[in-house]
Write a protein that holds these residues in place. Structure first.
Motif, PDB file in Angstrom:
ATOM      1  N   GLY A  31       0.655  -1.381  -0.180  1.00 21.47           N
ATOM      2  CA  GLY A  31      -0.107  -0.203  -0.055  1.00 21.47           C
ATOM      3  C   GLY A  31       0.959   1.301   0.064  1.00 21.47           C
ATOM      4  N   ASN A  32       0.348   2.204  -0.636  1.00 21.32           N
ATOM      5  CA  ASN A  32       1.234   3.448  -0.868  1.00 21.32           C
ATOM      6  C   ASN A  32       0.609   4.687  -0.080  1.00 21.32           C
ATOM      7  OD1 ASN A  32       1.132   2.270  -3.999  1.00 21.32           O
ATOM      8  ND2 ASN A  32       3.303   2.484  -2.721  1.00 21.32           N
ATOM      9  N   LEU A  33      -0.966   4.831   0.117  1.00 20.87           N
ATOM     10  CA  LEU A  33      -1.650   5.859   0.740  1.00 20.87           C
ATOM     11  C   LEU A  33      -2.481   5.258   1.483  1.00 20.87           C
ATOM     12  CD1 LEU A  33      -1.410   6.623  -2.740  1.00 20.87           C
ATOM     13  CD2 LEU A  33      -1.599   8.648  -1.757  1.00 20.87           C
ATOM     14  N   MET A  34      -2.908   5.875   2.588  1.00 25.36           N
ATOM     15  CA  MET A  34      -4.290   5.797   3.529  1.00 25.36           C
ATOM     16  C   MET A  34      -4.540   7.050   4.138  1.00 25.36           C
ATOM     17  SD  MET A  34      -2.859   3.544   6.710  1.00 25.36           S
ATOM     18  CE  MET A  34      -1.629   4.210   7.796  1.00 25.36           C
ATOM     19  N   ALA A  35      -5.836   7.045   4.587  1.00 24.22           N
ATOM     20  CA  ALA A  35      -6.347   8.238   5.300  1.00 24.22           C
ATOM     21  C   ALA A  35      -7.046   7.772   6.243  1.00 24.22           C
ATOM     22  CB  ALA A  35      -7.140   9.024   4.154  1.00 24.22           C
ATOM     23  N   ALA A  36      -6.999   8.636   7.435  1.00 22.14           N
ATOM     24  CA  ALA A  36      -7.782   8.219   8.609  1.00 22.14           C
ATOM     25  C   ALA A  36      -8.000   9.712   9.505  1.00 22.14           C
ATOM     26  CB  ALA A  36      -7.344   7.073   9.549  1.00 22.14           C
ATOM     27  N   SER A  58       6.622   0.709   1.916  1.00 24.94           N
ATOM     28  CA  SER A  58       5.949   1.247   0.673  1.00 24.94           C
ATOM     29  C   SER A  58       4.902   2.285   0.986  1.00 24.94           C
ATOM     30  CB  SER A  58       4.805  -0.010  -0.027  1.00 24.94           C
ATOM     31  OG  SER A  58       4.176  -0.406   0.918  1.00 24.94           O
ATOM     32  N   LEU A  59       4.406   2.729   2.236  1.00 22.59           N
ATOM     33  CA  LEU A  59       3.604   3.591   2.720  1.00 22.59           C
ATOM     34  C   LEU A  59       4.154   5.135   2.323  1.00 22.59           C
ATOM     35  CD1 LEU A  59       0.689   4.038   3.534  1.00 22.59           C
ATOM     36  CD2 LEU A  59       1.592   4.184   5.875  1.00 22.59           C
ATOM     37  N   ARG A  60       3.840   5.847   1.539  1.00 24.91           N
ATOM     38  CA  ARG A  60       4.251   6.950   1.115  1.00 24.91           C
ATOM     39  C   ARG A  60       3.712   8.215   1.913  1.00 24.91           C
ATOM     40  NH1 ARG A  60       3.248   6.697  -3.853  1.00 24.91           N
ATOM     41  NH2 ARG A  60       1.634   8.338  -4.272  1.00 24.91           N
ATOM     42  N   VAL A  61       2.185   7.990   1.833  1.00 24.72           N
ATOM     43  CA  VAL A  61       1.261   8.937   2.512  1.00 24.72           C
ATOM     44  C   VAL A  61       0.260   8.448   3.560  1.00 24.72           C
ATOM     45  CG1 VAL A  61      -0.761  10.657   1.827  1.00 24.72           C
ATOM     46  CG2 VAL A  61       1.146  10.446   0.611  1.00 24.72           C
ATOM     47  N   ALA A  62       0.292   8.974   4.668  1.00 27.01           N
ATOM     48  CA  ALA A  62      -0.685   8.533   5.810  1.00 27.01           C
ATOM     49  C   ALA A  62      -1.310   9.803   6.207  1.00 27.01           C
ATOM     50  CB  ALA A  62       0.002   8.143   6.837  1.00 27.01           C
ATOM     51  N   LEU A  63      -2.586  10.175   5.422  1.00 28.58           N
ATOM     52  CA  LEU A  63      -3.393  11.474   5.487  1.00 28.58           C
ATOM     53  C   LEU A  63      -4.030  11.478   7.064  1.00 28.58           C
ATOM     54  CD1 LEU A  63      -5.196  13.254   3.001  1.00 28.58           C
ATOM     55  CD2 LEU A  63      -6.144  13.042   5.289  1.00 28.58           C
ATOM     56  N   ASN A  64      -4.026  12.669   7.740  1.00 21.71           N
ATOM     57  CA  ASN A  64      -4.364  12.589   8.931  1.00 21.71           C
ATOM     58  C   ASN A  64      -5.256  13.865   8.920  1.00 21.71           C
ATOM     59  OD1 ASN A  64      -5.058  12.842  11.626  1.00 21.71           O
ATOM     60  ND2 ASN A  64      -3.100  12.636  12.458  1.00 21.71           N
ATOM     61  N   ALA A 103      -0.831  19.131   3.691  1.00 15.90           N
ATOM     62  CA  ALA A 103       0.857  19.233   3.502  1.00 15.90           C
ATOM     63  C   ALA A 103       1.197  18.637   2.357  1.00 15.90           C
ATOM     64  CB  ALA A 103       1.407  18.501   4.844  1.00 15.90           C
ATOM     65  N   ARG A 104       2.321  18.763   2.044  1.00 17.90           N
ATOM     66  CA  ARG A 104       3.128  18.231   0.903  1.00 17.90           C
ATOM     67  C   ARG A 104       3.703  16.921   1.073  1.00 17.90           C
ATOM     68  NH1 ARG A 104       2.125  21.102  -3.272  1.00 17.90           N
ATOM     69  NH2 ARG A 104       1.525  23.614  -3.112  1.00 17.90           N
ATOM     70  N   PRO A 105       3.518  15.746   0.281  1.00 19.24           N
ATOM     71  CA  PRO A 105       4.036  14.484   0.661  1.00 19.24           C
ATOM     72  C   PRO A 105       5.462  14.862   0.784  1.00 19.24           C
ATOM     73  CG  PRO A 105       2.798  14.398  -1.178  1.00 19.24           C
ATOM     74  CD  PRO A 105       2.997  15.770  -0.857  1.00 19.24           C
ATOM     75  N   GLY A 106       6.415  13.706   1.375  1.00 19.88           N
ATOM     76  CA  GLY A 106       7.961  13.721   1.458  1.00 19.88           C
ATOM     77  C   GLY A 106       8.303  14.924   2.633  1.00 19.88           C
ATOM     78  N   MET A 107       7.480  15.518   3.256  1.00 19.08           N
ATOM     79  CA  MET A 107       8.011  16.462   4.099  1.00 19.08           C
ATOM     80  C   MET A 107       7.571  15.977   5.608  1.00 19.08           C
ATOM     81  SD  MET A 107       9.658  18.671   1.979  1.00 19.08           S
ATOM     82  CE  MET A 107       9.655  20.180   3.055  1.00 19.08           C
ATOM     83  N   PRO A 108       8.250  16.278   6.441  1.00 22.77           N
ATOM     84  CA  PRO A 108       7.736  15.993   8.056  1.00 22.77           C
ATOM     85  C   PRO A 108       6.852  17.076   8.190  1.00 22.77           C
ATOM     86  CG  PRO A 108      10.079  17.235   7.980  1.00 22.77           C
ATOM     87  CD  PRO A 108       9.690  16.845   6.542  1.00 22.77           C
ATOM     88  N   PRO A 109       5.711  16.773   9.256  1.00 26.97           N
ATOM     89  CA  PRO A 109       4.911  17.782   9.520  1.00 26.97           C
ATOM     90  C   PRO A 109       5.294  18.857  10.383  1.00 26.97           C
ATOM     91  CG  PRO A 109       4.289  15.531  10.342  1.00 26.97           C
ATOM     92  CD  PRO A 109       5.705  15.523   9.818  1.00 26.97           C
ATOM     93  N   VAL A 110       4.636  20.084  10.015  1.00 26.69           N
ATOM     94  CA  VAL A 110       5.056  21.328  10.704  1.00 26.69           C
ATOM     95  C   VAL A 110       4.463  21.436  11.877  1.00 26.69           C
ATOM     96  CG1 VAL A 110       4.921  23.916  10.137  1.00 26.69           C
ATOM     97  CG2 VAL A 110       5.281  22.400   8.073  1.00 26.69           C
ATOM     98  N   TYR A 111       5.085  21.879  12.886  1.00 22.83           N
ATOM     99  CA  TYR A 111       4.752  21.994  14.082  1.00 22.83           C
ATOM    100  C   TYR A 111       5.134  23.514  14.649  1.00 22.83           C
ATOM    101  CZ  TYR A 111       4.569  16.934  14.923  1.00 22.83           C
ATOM    102  OH  TYR A 111       4.251  15.533  14.700  1.00 22.83           O
ATOM    103  N   LEU A 112       4.161  24.197  15.270  1.00 25.32           N
ATOM    104  CA  LEU A 112       4.379  25.490  15.772  1.00 25.32           C
ATOM    105  C   LEU A 112       3.874  25.513  17.222  1.00 25.32           C
ATOM    106  CD1 LEU A 112       5.094  28.377  14.959  1.00 25.32           C
ATOM    107  CD2 LEU A 112       2.663  28.908  14.622  1.00 25.32           C
ATOM    108  N   ASP A 113       5.064  25.820  18.248  1.00 31.20           N
ATOM    109  CA  ASP A 113       4.794  26.271  19.625  1.00 31.20           C
ATOM    110  C   ASP A 113       4.514  27.701  19.577  1.00 31.20           C
ATOM    111  OD1 ASP A 113       5.295  23.321  19.889  1.00 31.20           O
ATOM    112  OD2 ASP A 113       7.423  24.040  20.668  1.00 31.20           O
ATOM    113  N   VAL A 114       3.410  28.017  20.325  1.00 31.98           N
ATOM    114  CA  VAL A 114       2.911  29.157  20.383  1.00 31.98           C
ATOM    115  C   VAL A 114       2.697  29.792  21.813  1.00 31.98           C
ATOM    116  CG1 VAL A 114       1.833  29.416  18.215  1.00 31.98           C
ATOM    117  CG2 VAL A 114       0.366  28.683  19.988  1.00 31.98           C
TER     118      VAL A 114
END
Length: 579
Positions: free
Chosen positions: A253-258, A282-288, A331-342
């Motif tokens: 599998g390459n993509l999933m969403a949850a 093989s998992l390229r995208v795990a949409l959250n 977000a864009r695939p292949g990039m780590p999630p963007v976190y912002l501490d405020v």
């Protein structure tokens, strides 16, 4: 480019035929058995059902689809589209709340025909007869109901309504979002582009087919992109979350969403022994998406599953809703999630001010192609600059046509204007843009104001979950109760009693009260502890705060284990019951 999903899918079926498949993993004892349909077979079955539908007088109105998970629903849904009939995906009613919800959908849509599976036909017909004896019920899986060769393309265009996606927030007055073929085509194209889906991909999923992420993101997205689909029922996943990962491994599998809660299950319930035999490379995208996204959930999943090959860049945080068909930002695939501490204090004053060790927000990416995202002051209706929190407004071709037969609500939600620009969809969500990245802070209607401070309930709910393992992965809600004297906080928290150990339930309540009081400098909240299944949730896993508030005031909360309620709040509940 085709203007309708029917024309697009017909082109995919002709080009790919038997080379692409939709595989349903059906439970048979302890095993999962494949039920495989090729694109060619799906197209043929859709044409057959569409031919039959054109002979039914009831098909000039929306048609309700009541199916268990599996390929039968997909065939019926495509058959409706192929007939130019408005499809209405619905959950099979199993209890009083879901029965009220589906009855509301049936009445709101004005449906005169219900399509279902053979196994459900008799109970569904009996239930519907008690609701409305004039509704016809037909099982579509017993035999072919029409002639695929007699089918002709209906007179549909991009402006034709394809289906009604009923929102899962209210059980008493469900609203059907009218999604046109043009809306669907635009959003599927945007998802394909943002997630970089290619026609050799394998999409793996488990989501409910009557939910927008399950329908559009899991079932229809691979058909649009010409990819393969492997899916299972929600119950199959929830009983054994590792089965989803086993499907990723087996089918590459390459993509999933949850929603976020599903990833929490993967982090907590997949054992080291189960992980040891998996290859998730093989998992390229795990949409959250679909509910508040928690940074530490994603961090925990990456840490736990990295030994099995899960890439640290797999997560794709996203934001959307049924009213914009599905996806608005990602977000864009292949990039780590963007976190912002405020800074937490600045957050209470509607500003995003970066601060170390502050409140952590997760970026939901930039707008997908064709979507205009604006942050608007809900009072002045003026666009706000970067870094300021306001209501999220959305514009573009993915924004749906409105709510079915609800012109006033459609006008209020779908025809908003800011500084002469529009129309925009008012989402009711609060957030801010920073360098093009969207950060969600909460819901406008859920915002709690105590002593002039803006508090977001999900922040307090997360602090509650930190108090003990028995509540760590159980749903809960934080509400404000407006008494005669002032607003009081109420925590209704699910508890997994098996994980309490020797801890008395009253001590857990005390810990929760202390954690909220210390962590947020507030008076100790009222606390109601319930069985973990008693907290109302939508089909995507979102907690239903308004529904729980009503249940508390009506004294109809199920599964109460323990409660500590102030006299002023108890008096309010008593007065509500007396009216």
């Amino acid at each position: 480019m085709h203007s309708t999903f029917v024309a697009h899918l017909r082109g995919r079926a002709e080009a790919l035929g038997d080379a692409r498949t939709c595989t349903y993993l059906r439970e048979a004892g302890r095993e999962l058995v494949e039920d495989v349909s090729t694109y060619r077979e799906l197209d043929r079955e859709a044409r057959a059902l569409a031919d039959w539908l054109t002979s039914r007088a009831e098909a000039d109105r929306p048609v309700l689809l009541l199916y268990p998970p599996g390929p039968e629903f997909l065939r019926a849904f495509l058959g409706c589209l192929y007939a130019g009939v408005i499809a209405v995906p619905a959950p099979v009613p199993t209890d009083a709340r879901s029965m009220r919800r589906v009855a509301g959908m049936l009445a709101d849509a004005g449906a005169g025909l219900v399509l279902t599976a053979t196994a459900l036909r008799e109970p569904v017909a009996g239930w519907l007869h008690a609701q409305n004896g004039s509704v016809a019920v037909v099982a579509t899986d017993a035999e072919s109901l029409g002639d695929p060769e007699a089918w002709a393309m209906p007179g549909i265009t991009g402006e034709t309504i394809a289906f009604l996606q009923y929102t899962s927030g209210s059980t008493s007055e469900p609203k059907g979002v009218a999604v046109s073929h043009a809306n669907l085509m635009h959003n599927e194209a945007a998802i394909t582009e943002r997630a970089a889906v290619v026609d050799t991909d394998v999409v793996v999923g488990w989501l409910p087919h009557f939910h927008d992420m399950g329908l559009i993101g899991m079932l229809l997205q691979p058909l649009y992109a010409g990819a393969n689909l492997v899916f299972m029922s929600p119950v199959t996943f929830l009983k054994h979350p590792v089965r989803l990962l086993e499907a990723v491994d087996r089918y590459r599998g390459n993509l999933m969403a949850a929603p976020n809660f599903a990833y929490e299950l993967l982090a907590r319930r997949v054992t080291d022994a189960q992980r040891a035999g998996l290859d998730l490379s093989s998992l390229r995208v795990a949409l959250n998406g679909a509910e508040p996204i928690r940074a530490r959930t994603m961090d925990a999943v990456i840490e736990h599953l990295a030994p099995a090959g899960l890439a640290p860049t797999a997560f794709l945080p996203a934001y959307g809703m049924a009213e914009v068909t599905l996806m608005a930002t990602a977000a864009r695939p292949g990039m780590p999630p963007v976190y912002l501490d405020v800074d937490s204090a600045e957050l209470e004053h509607n500003r995003l001010v970066p601060a170390p060790h502050g409140t952590r927000l997760v970026g939901c990416g930039a707008a997908v192609t064709g979507i205009d995202v604006r942050i608007v002051d809900p009072g002045t209706l003026k666009t706000l600059p970067d870094g300021q929190i306001g209501e999220i407004w959305l514009g573009g071709p993915s924004v749906a046509q409105g709510y079915w037969n609800r012109p006033d609500e459609t006008r209020d939600r779908f025809a908003a204007r800011t500084e002469g620009l529009g129309p925009y969809l008012r989402t009711g969500d609060l957030g801010a843009l920073r360098d093009g990245e969207l950060f969600i802070t909460g819901r406008l209607k859920d915002l709690i104001i105590v002593n002039g401070r803006n508090l977001y309930p999900h922040d307090i709910e997360e602090a509650v979950r930190d108090t003990h393992p028995a509540v760590a992965d159980a749903p809960g809600v934080v509400l404000s109760i407006d008494t005669d004297s002032q607003e009081r906080l109420l925590v209704v928290q699910g508890v997994r009693t098996a994980q309490l150990g020797e801890l008395p339930i009253a001590e857990l309540s005390s810990r929760i009260k202390a954690a909220v009081a210390r962590g947020f400098e507030l008076p100790a909240p009222n606390v109601v502890l319930v069985e973990h299944r008693a907290v109302h949730r939508t089909t995507s896993g979102k907690v239903q705060r308004n529904s729980m508030r009503s249940a508390f005031l009506d004294n109809t909360v199920d599964g109460v284990l323990h409660e500590e309620i102030e006299p002023s709040v108890q008096l309010l509940r008593t007065n509500v019951l007396a009216r």
